[in-house]
Design a protein around this motif. Structure first.
Motif, mmCIF file in Angstrom:
data_model
loop_
_atom_site.group_PDB
_atom_site.id
_atom_site.type_symbol
_atom_site.label_atom_id
_atom_site.label_comp_id
_atom_site.label_asym_id
_atom_site.label_seq_id
_atom_site.Cartn_x
_atom_site.Cartn_y
_atom_site.Cartn_z
ATOM 1 N N CYS A 242 0.837 -1.207 0.000
ATOM 2 C CA CYS A 242 0.000 0.000 0.000
ATOM 3 C C CYS A 242 0.869 1.252 0.000
ATOM 4 N N HIS A 243 1.886 1.254 0.865
ATOM 5 C CA HIS A 243 2.748 2.428 0.981
ATOM 6 C C HIS A 243 3.533 2.661 -0.306
ATOM 7 N N ALA A 244 4.061 1.599 -0.910
ATOM 8 C CA ALA A 244 4.823 1.746 -2.155
ATOM 9 C C ALA A 244 3.942 2.341 -3.250
ATOM 10 N N ALA A 245 2.695 1.853 -3.351
ATOM 11 C CA ALA A 245 1.784 2.378 -4.366
ATOM 12 C C ALA A 245 1.456 3.846 -4.114
ATOM 13 N N LEU A 246 1.228 4.191 -2.852
ATOM 14 C CA LEU A 246 0.953 5.590 -2.503
ATOM 15 C C LEU A 246 2.120 6.488 -2.874
ATOM 16 N N GLN A 247 3.335 6.066 -2.517
ATOM 17 C CA GLN A 247 4.512 6.881 -2.798
ATOM 18 C C GLN A 247 4.718 7.055 -4.301
ATOM 19 N N ALA A 248 4.432 6.008 -5.067
ATOM 20 C CA ALA A 248 4.559 6.117 -6.520
ATOM 21 C C ALA A 248 3.531 7.086 -7.085
ATOM 22 N N GLU A 413 7.420 -9.252 10.984
ATOM 23 C CA GLU A 413 7.905 -9.685 9.681
ATOM 24 C C GLU A 413 9.136 -8.875 9.282
ATOM 25 N N SER A 414 9.914 -9.383 8.336
ATOM 26 C CA SER A 414 11.135 -8.697 7.901
ATOM 27 C C SER A 414 11.228 -8.670 6.384
ATOM 28 N N ALA A 415 11.884 -7.632 5.864
ATOM 29 C CA ALA A 415 12.076 -7.498 4.421
ATOM 30 C C ALA A 415 13.319 -6.662 4.161
ATOM 31 N N GLY A 416 13.605 -6.401 2.881
ATOM 32 C CA GLY A 416 14.820 -5.705 2.487
ATOM 33 C C GLY A 416 14.584 -4.232 2.183
ATOM 34 N N VAL A 417 15.476 -3.396 2.682
ATOM 35 C CA VAL A 417 15.366 -1.945 2.531
ATOM 36 C C VAL A 417 15.361 -1.536 1.055
ATOM 37 N N PHE A 418 16.249 -2.128 0.253
ATOM 38 C CA PHE A 418 16.365 -1.701 -1.138
ATOM 39 C C PHE A 418 15.149 -2.110 -1.968
ATOM 40 N N ASP A 419 14.518 -3.215 -1.590
ATOM 41 C CA ASP A 419 13.362 -3.677 -2.356
ATOM 42 C C ASP A 419 12.209 -2.688 -2.304
ATOM 43 N N HIS A 420 12.020 -2.039 -1.159
ATOM 44 C CA HIS A 420 10.916 -1.087 -1.055
ATOM 45 C C HIS A 420 11.138 0.078 -2.022
ATOM 46 N N ASP A 421 12.361 0.546 -2.114
ATOM 47 C CA ASP A 421 12.696 1.601 -3.052
ATOM 48 C C ASP A 421 12.510 1.126 -4.496
ATOM 49 N N TYR A 422 12.919 -0.107 -4.770
ATOM 50 C CA TYR A 422 12.738 -0.663 -6.114
ATOM 51 C C TYR A 422 11.266 -0.703 -6.503
ATOM 52 N N MET A 423 10.414 -1.144 -5.590
ATOM 53 C CA MET A 423 8.992 -1.263 -5.902
ATOM 54 C C MET A 423 8.386 0.113 -6.195
ATOM 55 N N ILE A 424 8.741 1.111 -5.431
ATOM 56 C CA ILE A 424 8.240 2.463 -5.692
ATOM 57 C C ILE A 424 8.647 2.914 -7.095
ATOM 58 N N LYS A 425 9.883 2.643 -7.469
ATOM 59 C CA LYS A 425 10.382 3.072 -8.775
ATOM 60 C C LYS A 425 9.647 2.395 -9.928
#
Length: 437
Positions: A242-248, A413-425
Motif C-alpha cells: 500500500c505504501h509503495a503504491a501511494l509513494q509512486a 515480519e522482515s524485508a529488504g530496505v532496497f526492495d521497497h525503493d525498487y517497488m516504488i520506482k
C-alpha cells in the motif's frame, strides 16, 4: 540514502496504522497536502480531467485516483491493488472473562497468523468503536491504546518439555485469551472493559454499541542488520505494498503528468477471502471504475475501457530462508534486496501470465530495477491474492508482484530496505508508461 528514507517512511506509516481502519485514515492524512477531494458514494460525482479524488467504503477500504486528460477509451485505467488487512487476533463481542481473579479478553483468529509469535509480546488494541452520538445517530470513531495493554504469556518449559521439539501449539479457543488486568471481586469484567474504552475514546460507555478491535504489537518498526539493510515491523503483508503504491502515485513527476487515469485500490478482507462489500471480490472497485468511466463515456463503452486497462496486484512474496531450504523450489529462490518478485502459478492462484509478466519486466528495465520470478513448491499449497479475483471480476489483464519477505503472517515480519525503493520506482514507471500491449 533514498532507500532508507523510503523505508523509514514505511515504518512510520505502519506504526500509525495498527488496524485496517487506521491504515485508511493514515492514507487520507498523506493525501491532504496533494489536494485530493473526498467523494461520497451516496452523492452524484462531478469529476474534472486532471482532478485528484478518493472514496472510502466502511472506513477500511479506499480507492484513490487521478483522472487523466487523455480519453479513457485510449488509455484505460492504470491500477495498483493491495490490501489493508493483516492476519491476527480480533476481540470478541463479549470478550471479558474474570475467572481466577484475572481479567482476560477472548479473541477470535482473523485470517491465518502464526499464533506462536503473539506470545510474550507487548500487545494492545486498536480499531473502531460504534456509538450513539448527541444527535441520537449511530456514529463511529477510531480508537488506539498506545500503551502495552495485553499479554499472552508462554507456558514455562517445565510444563511443556517438548516445546522445542514439537513446536508451540496453542489451542485456538482455550489458550488464546489475553491477560488484561487483575480483577477484584467487586468488579464486573464487562464493566471494567467498557470503562477502558470510555476512558480512551471519551465516549460514555452507556452509549457504546459495538466495536471492531484488532490486537497489535506496540513495538515500533526498525531497521536492522550490520548495514541496516533489512527492516522489521508488523503488517508488512500488506501495508508495505500500500505504501509503495501511494509513494509512486504521489511522486511529483507522476502527479504533474496527468495523461493517464491512475488508480490505487486498497481493500480490507483479503486475508479472509475478499468476499465482502468492501473486499476485492465485492462491488467497490467495479462501482468506482464505472462511475469514473461514465463521466466521459457511454455505458456501452465501459467494457472497452476495461479492455485497455491493466492491474498490478501488489502483495508480498516469500523470500528464501537459508535455514529451511527444503521449503522452496531450488530453481525459484527469491532473495531480499534483489528486486520485486513476479509471482507465477499455472493454476492461476496468481493473475500473472506471459504477456503481463513481460510487460512488468519491461517496466522494471525502464526503471533500472532488478526483478525476480517466484514459483511455489509443487507439493505445497499455494497462497493467492486479490489479483485473480479483481482481474476476473473486471476482465482486465493483471500481473501479481510483491517484495520478498521473511516470516510472512508473523506478528513481526522482515524485508529488504532496497526492495521497497525498487517497488516504488517500478510502480512509478508503470503509472507513467504511455501504452499497453
Amino acid at each position: 540514502m533514498a532507500a532508507k528514507q523510503h523505508t523509514q517512511n514505511l515504518l512510520d506509516f505502519i506504526d500509525a496504522s495498527p488496524s485496517p481502519w487506521h491504515a485508511v485514515n493514515t492514507a487520507e492524512t498523506l493525501l491532504k497536502p496533494y489536494q485530493f477531494i473526498k467523494l461520497d458514494e451516496t452523492t452524484r460525482w462531478q469529476l474534472q480531467p486532471g482532478g485528484r479524488y478518493y472514496v472510502v467504503r466502511d472506513d477500511s477500504s479506499i480507492i484513490l485516483f487521478v483522472l487523466g486528460t487523455n480519453p479513457l477509451l485510449e488509455t484505460g485505467f492504470r491500477l495498483v491493488g493491495a490490501h489493508t488487512d493483516s492476519p491476527g487476533l480480533r476481540v470478541k463481542p463479549n470478550p471479558a472473562n474474570g475467572k481466577d481473579g484475572l481479567l482476560r479478553l477472548g479473541v477470535e483468529i482473523y485470517g491465518s497468523p502464526i499464533l506462536a509469535t503473539f506470545t510474550d509480546r507487548d500487545l494492545s488494541l486498536a480499531g473502531r468503536i460504534c456509538f450513539k452520538n448527541a444527535q441520537d445517530q449511530i456514529d463511529s470513531q477510531l480508537i488506539k491504546f498506545d500503551n502495552p495493554l495485553l499479554r499472552l504469556p508462554n507456558l514455562a518449559i517445565h510444563m511443556n518439555r517438548t516445546v522445542n521439539e514439537d513446536g508451540l501449539k496453542l489451542h485456538k479457543h482455550t489458550e488464546l485469551p489475553l491477560i488484561l488486568s487483575e480483577l477484584s471481586e467487586q468488579q464486573l469484567p464487562s464493566d471494567y472493559f467498557l470503562s477502558l474504552l470510555e476512558k480512551q475514546s471519551g465516549i460514555d460507555s452507556a452509549h457504546l454499541l459495538s466495536w471492531d478491535l484488532a490486537v497489535y504489537d506496540t513495538q515500533k518498526g526498525t531497521l536492522w542488520g550490520a548495514e541496516e539493510e533489512f527492516y522489521s515491523n508488523s503488517q508488512l503483508d500488506n501495508l508495505a505494498s500500500c505504501h509503495a503504491a501511494l509513494q509512486a502515485l504521489l511522486d511529483k513527476e507522476v502527479l504533474s503528468n496527468t495523461e493517464n487515469t491512475l488508480v490505487c485500490a486498497f481493500f480490507d478482507h483479503e486475508e479472509i477471502g475478499s468476499e465482502s462489500n468492501k473486499g476485492a471480490d465485492g462491488s467497490f472497485l467495479p462501482d468506482v471504475l464505472q462511475r469514473i468511466a461514465l463521466e466521459c463515456c457511454e455505458l456501452q463503452d465501459f467494457p472497452r475501457v476495461l479492455a485497455k486497462s491493466f492491474l498490478v496486484s501488489a502483495d508480498m512474496a516469500h523470500a528464501y530462508h537459508p535455514n529451511f531450504p527444503s521449503a522452496y523450489d531450488h530453481d525459484h529462490k527469491v532473495m531480499l534486496n534483489k528486486g520485486p518478485v513476479i509471482k507465477l502459478n499455472s493454476n492461476h492462484r496468481y493473475s500473472s501470465e506471459s504477456i503481463s509478466e513481460a510487460m512488468f519486466i519491461d517496466w522494471c528495465n525502464q526503471a533500472s530495477v532488478p526483478y525476480q520470478r517466484y514459483s511455489h513448491r509443487g507439493d505445497l499449497p499455494c497462497g493467492s491474492t486479490i489479483g485473480p479475483i479483481a482481474s476476473a471480476k473486471l476482465g482486465i489483464r493483471s500481473v501479481d508482484v510483491g517484495n520478498p519477505m521473511w516470516a510472512m503472517h508473523s506478528i513481526r515480519e522482515s524485508a529488504g530496505v532496497f526492495d521497497h525503493d525498487y517497488m516504488i520506482k517500478v510502480l512509478k514507471r508503470f503509472f507513467l508508461a504511455h501504452t499497453n500491449t
